[in-house]
Design a protein around this motif. Sequence first.
Motif, short mmCIF file in Angstrom:
data_model
loop_
_atom_site.label_atom_id
_atom_site.label_comp_id
_atom_site.label_asym_id
_atom_site.label_seq_id
_atom_site.Cartn_x
_atom_site.Cartn_y
_atom_site.Cartn_z
N GLU A 1 55.80 5.85 -37.34
CA GLU A 1 55.84 4.79 -38.16
C GLU A 1 56.25 3.56 -37.45
O GLU A 1 55.57 2.51 -37.54
CB GLU A 1 56.85 4.67 -39.27
CG GLU A 1 56.63 5.86 -40.47
CD GLU A 1 55.29 5.26 -41.23
OE1 GLU A 1 55.44 4.04 -41.84
OE2 GLU A 1 54.24 5.82 -41.27
N ILE A 2 56.79 3.95 -36.39
CA ILE A 2 56.98 2.67 -35.25
C ILE A 2 55.77 2.15 -34.73
O ILE A 2 55.62 0.94 -34.59
CB ILE A 2 58.26 3.03 -34.12
CG1 ILE A 2 59.41 3.28 -34.92
CG2 ILE A 2 58.33 2.05 -33.14
CD1 ILE A 2 60.49 4.04 -34.03
N ILE A 3 54.97 3.17 -34.28
CA ILE A 3 53.51 2.87 -33.74
C ILE A 3 52.95 2.19 -34.68
O ILE A 3 52.28 1.23 -34.39
CB ILE A 3 52.74 4.34 -33.24
CG1 ILE A 3 53.85 4.78 -31.98
CG2 ILE A 3 51.69 3.92 -32.73
CD1 ILE A 3 53.51 6.12 -31.70
N ARG A 4 52.67 2.62 -35.82
CA ARG A 4 51.82 2.03 -36.94
C ARG A 4 52.30 0.67 -37.14
O ARG A 4 51.17 -0.17 -37.32
CB ARG A 4 52.11 2.75 -38.22
CG ARG A 4 51.06 4.09 -38.08
CD ARG A 4 51.59 4.90 -39.54
NE ARG A 4 51.57 4.49 -40.61
CZ ARG A 4 50.52 3.99 -41.49
NH1 ARG A 4 49.29 4.51 -40.93
NH2 ARG A 4 50.02 3.14 -42.60
N VAL A 5 53.65 0.49 -37.25
CA VAL A 5 54.06 -1.13 -37.53
C VAL A 5 53.69 -1.96 -36.36
O VAL A 5 53.37 -3.20 -36.58
CB VAL A 5 55.64 -0.95 -37.66
CG1 VAL A 5 55.96 -2.59 -37.63
CG2 VAL A 5 55.95 -0.35 -39.01
N HIS A 6 53.79 -1.43 -35.10
CA HIS A 6 53.37 -2.41 -33.89
C HIS A 6 52.20 -2.58 -33.73
O HIS A 6 51.83 -3.64 -33.46
CB HIS A 6 53.90 -1.44 -32.71
CG HIS A 6 53.81 -2.57 -31.39
ND1 HIS A 6 54.94 -3.23 -30.99
CD2 HIS A 6 52.73 -2.58 -30.55
CE1 HIS A 6 54.57 -3.72 -30.01
NE2 HIS A 6 53.34 -3.66 -29.73
N LYS A 7 51.04 -1.57 -34.50
CA LYS A 7 49.75 -1.89 -34.39
C LYS A 7 49.27 -2.70 -35.64
O LYS A 7 48.15 -3.13 -36.04
CB LYS A 7 48.99 -0.59 -34.45
CG LYS A 7 49.21 0.17 -33.07
CD LYS A 7 48.29 1.28 -33.13
CE LYS A 7 48.31 2.08 -31.84
NZ LYS A 7 47.68 3.31 -31.90
N ALA B 1 56.67 3.53 -24.76
CA ALA B 1 57.81 4.57 -23.90
C ALA B 1 58.66 5.08 -25.07
O ALA B 1 58.78 6.41 -24.94
CB ALA B 1 58.36 4.02 -22.92
N ALA B 2 59.20 4.12 -25.96
CA ALA B 2 60.26 4.64 -26.96
C ALA B 2 59.65 5.62 -28.07
O ALA B 2 60.21 6.82 -28.23
CB ALA B 2 60.84 3.57 -27.55
N PRO B 3 58.68 5.20 -28.81
CA PRO B 3 58.15 6.08 -29.82
C PRO B 3 57.53 7.25 -29.30
O PRO B 3 57.83 8.31 -30.36
CB PRO B 3 57.37 5.20 -30.66
CG PRO B 3 56.99 4.19 -29.61
CD PRO B 3 58.03 3.78 -28.92
N TYR B 4 56.79 7.41 -28.23
CA TYR B 4 56.14 8.68 -27.86
C TYR B 4 57.20 9.57 -27.28
O TYR B 4 57.10 10.55 -27.47
CB TYR B 4 55.17 8.03 -26.70
CG TYR B 4 53.90 7.54 -27.39
CD1 TYR B 4 53.10 8.43 -27.72
CD2 TYR B 4 53.62 6.36 -27.47
CE1 TYR B 4 51.90 8.00 -28.36
CE2 TYR B 4 52.54 5.91 -27.96
CZ TYR B 4 51.45 6.80 -28.40
OH TYR B 4 50.29 6.23 -29.01
N THR B 5 58.47 9.07 -26.48
CA THR B 5 59.06 9.83 -26.27
C THR B 5 60.02 10.70 -27.12
O THR B 5 60.50 11.47 -27.19
CB THR B 5 60.17 9.01 -25.20
OG1 THR B 5 59.54 8.59 -24.17
CG2 THR B 5 61.19 10.03 -24.56
N ALA B 6 60.43 9.52 -28.13
CA ALA B 6 61.21 10.01 -29.33
C ALA B 6 60.23 11.11 -30.12
O ALA B 6 60.90 12.21 -30.37
CB ALA B 6 61.47 8.92 -30.19
N GLY B 7 59.08 10.78 -30.34
CA GLY B 7 58.06 11.67 -30.97
C GLY B 7 58.04 13.33 -30.42
O GLY B 7 58.15 14.34 -30.92
N SER B 8 57.94 13.12 -28.91
CA SER B 8 57.54 14.01 -28.14
C SER B 8 58.79 15.20 -28.28
O SER B 8 58.68 16.23 -28.26
CB SER B 8 57.15 13.95 -26.70
OG SER B 8 56.17 13.08 -26.86
N ILE B 9 60.02 14.42 -28.04
CA ILE B 9 61.18 15.30 -28.16
C ILE B 9 61.59 16.11 -29.47
O ILE B 9 61.76 17.18 -29.71
CB ILE B 9 62.48 14.44 -27.66
CG1 ILE B 9 62.42 14.36 -26.12
CG2 ILE B 9 63.81 15.23 -27.90
CD1 ILE B 9 63.32 13.43 -25.67
N ALA B 10 61.13 15.05 -30.65
CA ALA B 10 61.49 15.72 -31.95
C ALA B 10 60.52 16.76 -32.31
O ALA B 10 60.72 17.73 -32.86
CB ALA B 10 61.15 14.42 -32.91
#
Length: 332
Positions: free
Chosen positions: A222-228, A310-319
Amino acid sequence: MILHWRLYFLLPLIIAICGTASAHEVRPAYLELREIELGTYDILWKTPARGDLRLALNVILPDSCITTSPHRTVPVEAAVIERWRTICEGGLQGQTIRIENLETSLTDVILRVEPLEGAASTLRLDGATPSLVIPQKQSGWAVAHSYFDLGVEHILLGFDHLLFVLCLLLLVRNVRRLIGAVTAFTVAHSITLAATTLGLVHLAIGPVEALIALSIAFLAAEIIRVHKGQTGATARWPWIASFGFGLLHGFGFASVLAEIGLPGEALPVALLFFNIGVEAGQLLFVGAVLLVMLLLRQFSSRLPEWSWRAAPYTAGSIAMFWFIERTAGIIF
């Protein structure tokens, strides 16, 4: 708007710390001393374990105690339970109990003493206080203090819960909406925490923890979607998503209390102050994040445009790693 894009720079640093540790919080050990006859105790000792390896914590009873039965050890999920019987001349009230090697561990120990006569006591030991004297009578404040501390430590060492809150901070940038989202999350997990602890509902912890990991991945997307510029329902009404996921996280909080138990005669006090401790730890974490954001303000102009990813992709990958790991644990 209170959350600047520089928070995207902060999140990977915190995630890196979370990623090097287990997503599960440091589970407390549990020691129960139940007097079945005058001076005779049935002992239950539950220590956290990973696979066949358990924490090297040992119960040291007073010298007056004599073990009268062999130790029976049974492995359970993420723990080892040991039972035996001992006779302590004159009883355990006023005597010192010590947990060997606790001072070198991050684990707490919840000690429950059930005398043949009188009210039970619920006490807490940690690395700073690996031994204590069993009181003749325990106050309600002592129970509250023990469970408050346990709640604070649970949330601060529960990296998946912290990562969810951090993603929520990234997603919701409006003050009013942020307050509403955090409040909804608090109310929701308080409901399921109480309902599960009181035995009104029950869910297997394995699937719950897998879904908690998936909730983090959802927020990262959702963070990525909002940023776009693709603002969806979650960004417009964040309290709905935070309430729904809060119900889920409440089951995770309840798993700790299910493992260590609650004092029957002081259950409302223990449950209330554990929940207050969780909220205090959560507010402490949010405050620390906002403070670091202020300190990072001077670097905001030096970060490249792409750094927000960096933030959403790192968070999503770890999740998703946690989700696969926990799902595999359920299947196998």
